[in-house]
Motif scaffolding. Sequence first.
Motif, PDB file in Angstrom:
ATOM      1  N   HIS A 176     -16.114  91.867  52.739  1.00 33.86           N
ATOM      2  CA  HIS A 176     -14.870  92.649  52.836  1.00 33.86           C
ATOM      3  C   HIS A 176     -14.464  92.944  54.279  1.00 33.86           C
ATOM      4  O   HIS A 176     -13.360  93.417  54.514  1.00 33.86           O
ATOM      5  CB  HIS A 176     -14.948  93.938  52.007  1.00 33.86           C
ATOM      6  N   SER A 187     -11.228  88.361  56.880  1.00 37.95           N
ATOM      7  CA  SER A 187      -9.946  87.980  56.300  1.00 37.95           C
ATOM      8  C   SER A 187     -10.203  87.040  55.120  1.00 37.95           C
ATOM      9  O   SER A 187     -11.299  86.481  54.979  1.00 37.95           O
ATOM     10  CB  SER A 187      -9.083  87.274  57.338  1.00 37.95           C
ATOM     11  N   ARG A 188      -9.187  86.842  54.292  1.00 39.24           N
ATOM     12  CA  ARG A 188      -9.350  85.965  53.134  1.00 39.24           C
ATOM     13  C   ARG A 188      -9.805  84.573  53.563  1.00 39.24           C
ATOM     14  O   ARG A 188     -10.713  84.003  52.982  1.00 39.24           O
ATOM     15  CB  ARG A 188      -8.041  85.873  52.336  1.00 39.24           C
ATOM     16  N   GLN A 203      -4.925  95.449  44.353  1.00 44.34           N
ATOM     17  CA  GLN A 203      -4.147  95.576  45.587  1.00 44.34           C
ATOM     18  C   GLN A 203      -2.641  95.569  45.354  1.00 44.34           C
ATOM     19  O   GLN A 203      -1.868  95.583  46.311  1.00 44.34           O
ATOM     20  CB  GLN A 203      -4.526  94.437  46.539  1.00 44.34           C
ATOM     21  N   ARG A 206      -3.155  99.896  45.211  1.00 48.95           N
ATOM     22  CA  ARG A 206      -4.003  99.984  46.405  1.00 48.95           C
ATOM     23  C   ARG A 206      -4.140 101.443  46.853  1.00 48.95           C
ATOM     24  O   ARG A 206      -5.255 101.915  47.071  1.00 48.95           O
ATOM     25  CB  ARG A 206      -3.418  99.122  47.528  1.00 48.95           C
ATOM     26  N   THR A 223      -8.251  98.953  58.517  1.00 47.33           N
ATOM     27  CA  THR A 223      -9.104  98.000  59.227  1.00 47.33           C
ATOM     28  C   THR A 223      -9.797  96.967  58.343  1.00 47.33           C
ATOM     29  O   THR A 223     -10.295  95.974  58.875  1.00 47.33           O
ATOM     30  CB  THR A 223     -10.200  98.733  60.035  1.00 47.33           C
ATOM     31  N   ASP A 252      -9.735  94.134  55.341  1.00 46.33           N
ATOM     32  CA  ASP A 252      -8.850  93.232  54.613  1.00 46.33           C
ATOM     33  C   ASP A 252      -9.336  93.114  53.170  1.00 46.33           C
ATOM     34  O   ASP A 252     -10.031  92.166  52.817  1.00 46.33           O
ATOM     35  CB  ASP A 252      -8.846  91.871  55.314  1.00 46.33           C
ATOM     36  N   LEU A 261      -9.326  92.619  49.105  1.00 44.87           N
ATOM     37  CA  LEU A 261      -8.684  91.711  48.164  1.00 44.87           C
ATOM     38  C   LEU A 261      -8.777  92.262  46.753  1.00 44.87           C
ATOM     39  O   LEU A 261      -9.687  93.031  46.420  1.00 44.87           O
ATOM     40  CB  LEU A 261      -9.355  90.332  48.191  1.00 44.87           C
TER      41      LEU A 261
END
Length: 194
Positions: free
Chosen positions: A88, A91-92, A121, A126, A157, A159, A161
């Motif tokens: 986590h 980034s994806r 999300q 979210r 901070t 990203d 998902l």
Amino acid sequence: MAAILMAERAPANGRVLVLGAGGGLELKAFAEAQPQWTFLGVDPAPAMLQLAEATLGEHAARATLLEGYIDDAPAGPFDAAACLLTLHFMSREERRRTAAEIRRRLKPGAPLVVAHSSFPQAKGERDRWLSRYAAFAAASGVEPDKAQAAREAVASTIDLLDPRDDEAVLREAGFSGVSLFFAAFTWRGWVAYA
């Protein structure tokens, strides 16, 4: 849970890759669960690797600790891998690339266990889950202002998902049999196979 899932396919004398070895708690748990497994623990923080060595105690001789990231890990092949509370922070695209690099280092059919923060999300969802995260922290004894500060830090901070996207990342990285084995509030865990 992770040790059980890995042991379903890893041999008794398996070689296990642990990406994001941190302070060594999972390494110690795996070593206690499987007395013949050996480990490669990878983490970018030297201080965390020193803590991992101390945490491992009598099991330290069974673990090689490597400062770095997945690209610094040897080719393997490994019989199993775990990446707990780490993805986590990426980034994806970096998650997908990291998962693909883990898979490349695994024997065919070897298990990967991942667990990290993952929750809906969609618009509105979210914020609701972030508020629940802060509320749970406060209910667990964290001072409310600190819980709120943690919420804001996570929101700005990390990203995060949606769980469906996290599963898709593993499939895109070449894993099959992706299966949810753990869900608790804002945390999810999956097992998948190379």
